[in-house]
Design a protein around this motif. Structure first.
Motif, short mmCIF file in Angstrom:
data_model
loop_
_atom_site.label_atom_id
_atom_site.label_comp_id
_atom_site.label_asym_id
_atom_site.label_seq_id
_atom_site.Cartn_x
_atom_site.Cartn_y
_atom_site.Cartn_z
N THR A 106 -14.68 -50.32 -43.02
CA THR A 106 -15.28 -51.79 -42.57
C THR A 106 -14.25 -52.72 -42.28
OG1 THR A 106 -14.83 -52.53 -44.82
CG2 THR A 106 -16.82 -51.43 -44.60
N ASP A 107 -12.95 -52.26 -42.25
CA ASP A 107 -12.00 -53.41 -41.65
C ASP A 107 -11.72 -53.35 -40.41
OD1 ASP A 107 -10.84 -50.72 -42.33
OD2 ASP A 107 -8.95 -51.47 -42.81
N ILE A 108 -11.99 -52.24 -39.54
CA ILE A 108 -11.80 -51.98 -38.31
C ILE A 108 -12.89 -51.63 -37.54
CG2 ILE A 108 -9.13 -51.68 -38.59
CD1 ILE A 108 -9.73 -48.60 -38.31
N VAL A 109 -14.21 -51.35 -37.85
CA VAL A 109 -15.06 -51.07 -37.22
C VAL A 109 -15.45 -51.80 -36.08
CG1 VAL A 109 -16.85 -52.17 -38.80
CG2 VAL A 109 -17.43 -49.90 -37.55
N ASN A 110 -15.09 -53.27 -36.16
CA ASN A 110 -15.63 -54.07 -35.06
C ASN A 110 -14.50 -54.26 -34.17
OD1 ASN A 110 -18.38 -54.50 -35.98
ND2 ASN A 110 -17.57 -56.07 -37.24
N THR A 111 -13.46 -53.41 -34.50
CA THR A 111 -12.18 -53.66 -33.56
C THR A 111 -11.68 -52.42 -32.99
OG1 THR A 111 -10.69 -53.47 -35.23
CG2 THR A 111 -11.32 -55.85 -34.55
N VAL A 112 -10.96 -51.57 -33.72
CA VAL A 112 -10.38 -50.31 -33.28
C VAL A 112 -11.38 -49.31 -33.09
CG1 VAL A 112 -9.15 -48.48 -34.09
CG2 VAL A 112 -8.30 -50.72 -34.72
N PHE A 113 -12.59 -49.22 -33.76
CA PHE A 113 -13.65 -48.28 -33.51
C PHE A 113 -14.42 -48.62 -32.30
CE2 PHE A 113 -12.73 -46.41 -37.41
CZ PHE A 113 -13.15 -45.39 -37.64
N GLN A 114 -14.54 -49.86 -31.89
CA GLN A 114 -15.19 -50.32 -30.60
C GLN A 114 -14.50 -49.63 -29.17
OE1 GLN A 114 -18.20 -51.25 -30.63
NE2 GLN A 114 -17.88 -51.38 -32.86
N GLU A 115 -12.92 -49.69 -29.44
CA GLU A 115 -12.09 -48.92 -28.29
C GLU A 115 -12.55 -47.42 -28.39
OE1 GLU A 115 -10.55 -50.79 -26.30
OE2 GLU A 115 -11.28 -52.56 -27.21
N TYR A 116 -12.63 -46.96 -29.52
CA TYR A 116 -12.91 -45.35 -29.55
C TYR A 116 -14.29 -45.36 -28.97
CZ TYR A 116 -9.62 -44.89 -33.48
OH TYR A 116 -8.33 -44.97 -34.11
N LYS A 117 -15.31 -46.14 -28.86
CA LYS A 117 -16.72 -46.01 -28.40
C LYS A 117 -16.62 -46.29 -27.02
CE LYS A 117 -20.77 -48.84 -27.92
NZ LYS A 117 -21.91 -47.61 -28.03
N LYS A 118 -16.00 -46.94 -26.58
CA LYS A 118 -15.64 -47.19 -24.99
C LYS A 118 -14.90 -45.92 -24.49
CE LYS A 118 -15.12 -52.15 -25.17
NZ LYS A 118 -14.11 -53.17 -24.85
N THR A 119 -13.96 -45.49 -24.85
CA THR A 119 -12.99 -44.33 -24.42
C THR A 119 -13.97 -42.93 -24.49
OG1 THR A 119 -11.20 -45.24 -25.18
CG2 THR A 119 -10.98 -42.90 -24.83
N PHE A 120 -14.64 -42.72 -25.51
CA PHE A 120 -15.64 -41.46 -25.70
C PHE A 120 -16.72 -41.62 -24.88
CE2 PHE A 120 -19.13 -39.26 -27.70
CZ PHE A 120 -18.65 -38.03 -27.87
N GLU A 121 -17.39 -42.79 -24.69
CA GLU A 121 -18.57 -42.78 -23.75
C GLU A 121 -18.25 -42.72 -22.16
OE1 GLU A 121 -21.47 -45.86 -26.80
OE2 GLU A 121 -20.56 -46.48 -24.88
N ALA A 122 -16.95 -43.15 -22.18
CA ALA A 122 -16.53 -42.81 -20.68
C ALA A 122 -16.01 -41.35 -20.25
CB ALA A 122 -15.24 -43.85 -20.45
N LYS A 123 -15.62 -40.74 -21.44
CA LYS A 123 -15.36 -39.36 -21.19
C LYS A 123 -16.91 -38.80 -21.05
CE LYS A 123 -12.99 -35.54 -22.94
NZ LYS A 123 -11.94 -35.00 -23.96
N TYR A 124 -17.64 -39.02 -21.93
CA TYR A 124 -18.91 -38.18 -21.73
C TYR A 124 -19.95 -39.47 -21.22
CZ TYR A 124 -16.67 -34.86 -24.60
OH TYR A 124 -15.81 -33.87 -25.09
N PRO A 125 -20.37 -39.68 -20.12
CA PRO A 125 -21.33 -40.53 -19.47
C PRO A 125 -22.64 -40.12 -19.91
CG PRO A 125 -19.73 -39.80 -17.71
CD PRO A 125 -19.51 -38.94 -18.96
N GLY A 126 -23.51 -41.06 -20.32
CA GLY A 126 -24.76 -40.75 -21.01
C GLY A 126 -24.82 -40.78 -22.25
N THR A 127 -23.63 -40.79 -23.01
CA THR A 127 -23.68 -41.07 -24.53
C THR A 127 -23.75 -42.36 -25.08
OG1 THR A 127 -21.17 -40.81 -24.48
CG2 THR A 127 -22.57 -38.81 -24.59
#
Length: 426
Positions: free
Chosen positions: A42-63
């Motif tokens: 809960t402490d990093i879901v709105n910070t670190v995990f949002q960067e994970y989201k961007k990187t993953f979605e960029a690697k897999y377009p359409g996700t």
């Protein structure tokens, strides 16, 4: 942050009634579409995990990756697993026993194949040769300490024996204002952290298996004799906090960080928390248990929570892509000061003191079929819960004169209860 205790068998049985698979898999194998990832961070879901989201979605377009952070992770997930709706990717709760893994989670591959790439899969969250979860990070075991205080006391090398360790604590008491060793007695669970040295004393990956087969673990020379004697002696020699009944876990982080406390027995997960509480993070280091086998220190490493795929997920292909990406590319483990689940990745900077001391990192071997968790079963039945900390409170009380018992009397009683319980469980 630490792991929650494993829940009782009744809860697991209720979970068993709820789990059911998706016969058609719910996915055509294409990495696309939306997944929901559950997390306890809960402490990093709105910070670190949002960067994970961007990187993953960029690697897999359409996700699209959605996160759901849960404060009482264990409690809430146990309830949700009575339905089919517990996310696409989640951390396997501690309440799910190994035999229940196939009911709730998608198999990730065989142990034989995955152990070539990943740590912690041989004996953690696998069942009958199949892996169901990949660790998000791993932990080593030892003492977190304030380097500045130890250096002020004139101690600059890791103690190699319990006697050297006690001598170092004595120097800290005599030459500084710090409490040499803080037991965190009142919260009880920190005393259970001493159990993490199982395997480190002997340097034996089969230490857990042998413990379950041993009738006298507290006999002279045995691992539990060594590690529990060290705790007893430190208290008896006045090298711990003056009144252990007033300790406070949250406050202890600042005490160690500021140098008012010199040392605590905790898993390596604690290093980052201590650094965060320290005016100078570089003051915080990590020591191996003071015992060597063939001239080498040893530390036991194990996995933390494991990422897994809900067997009911409608998008297993994307869920699997996330699990693989998180382990291989997110760098979460190292960034959080932990051991990467990927064997080829180097140990984190937080464990530099262990690697500098040429410490050998070992994983405990999986128990043979029929002996899974035997030592913990014996301990629980004998009311000597090994990771609970209660029986070590007894040791601390005796050592400080609050109980009319000697160390040897306590060890004899523990051996008696242990042997009697083993006989009943055979």
């Amino acid at each position: 942050m630490r792991k929650y205790a494993v829940a009782g068998a009744a809860l697991v049985l209720s979970l068993a009634l709820a789990g059911c698979g998706d016969d058609n898999g719910g996915s055509d194998g294409t990495v696309a579409g939306e997944i929901t990832v559950l997390t306890q961070r809960t402490d990093i879901v709105n910070t670190v995990f949002q960067e994970y989201k961007k990187t993953f979605e960029a690697k897999y377009p359409g996700t699209t990756v959605k996160f759901e952070a849960i404060t009482d992770y264990e409690g809430e997930i146990r309830i949700r697993m009575n339905t089919r709706e517990y996310g696409d990717v989640l951390l396997i709760p501690n309440s799910v026993t190994a035999d229940m893994l196939p009911t709730f989670f998608e198999p990730l591959g065989s142990v034989d194949d995955l152990e070539k790439k990943y740590r912690f899969v041989r004996s953690e969250q696998s069942f009958e040769g199949t892996v169901y979860g990949i660790a998000i990070t791993g932990n080593a075991q030892g003492f977190v300490y304030n380097k500045r205080v130890w250096q002020q006391a004139g101690v600059t090398a890791p103690p190699k024996t319990p006697a050297e360790f006690l001598a170092a604590l004595t120097a800290i008491r005599d030459r500084t204002d710090a409490i040499p060793l803080y037991t965190n007695y009142k919260d009880k669970w920190p005393l259970g952290q001493w159990e993490g040295a199982r395997g480190a004393v002997s340097g034996d990956p089969e230490a857990g298996i042998k413990l379950g087969r041993d009738d006298a673990p507290w006999a002279p020379g045995k691992e539990h004799f060594v590690l529990d004697s060290l705790l007893f002696d430190a208290v008896a020699q006045g090298l711990t906090e003056p009144d252990p009944t007033t300790t406070n876990w949250e406050q202890s982080k600042g005490l160690l960080g500021s140098g008012k406390v010199a040392t605590m027995m905790l898993g390596s997960w604690s290093i980052v928390q201590m650094q965060d509480a320290a005016p100078e993070p570089t003051d915080i280091g990590y020591l191996p248990f003071p015992h060597q086998v063939n001239g080498k220190f040893h530390t036991v490493m194990g996995g933390d929570y494991k990422n897994a795929i809900n067997i009911n997920s409608k998008n297993k292909a994307t869920a699997r892509a996330w699990v693989d990406w998180f382990a291989n590319e997110s760098n979460y483990a190292v960034d959080q000061g932990g051991i990467s689940p990927v064997i080829s990745q180097a140990m984190p900077a937080t464990l530099a003191d262990l690697t500098a001391a040429d410490t050998e990192f070992i994983e405990l071997a999986p128990a043979p079929k029929g002996e899974e968790g035997l030592a913990d079963k014996v301990g629980n039945e004998a009311e000597i819960a090994l990771y609970d900390g209660a029986y070590r409170q007894r040791l601390v009380d005796a050592a400080r004169g609050a109980r009319n018992e000697t160390r040897d009397q306590i060890f004899a009683d523990l051996n008696r209860k242990w042997a009697e319980t083993r006989a009943k469980l055979r």
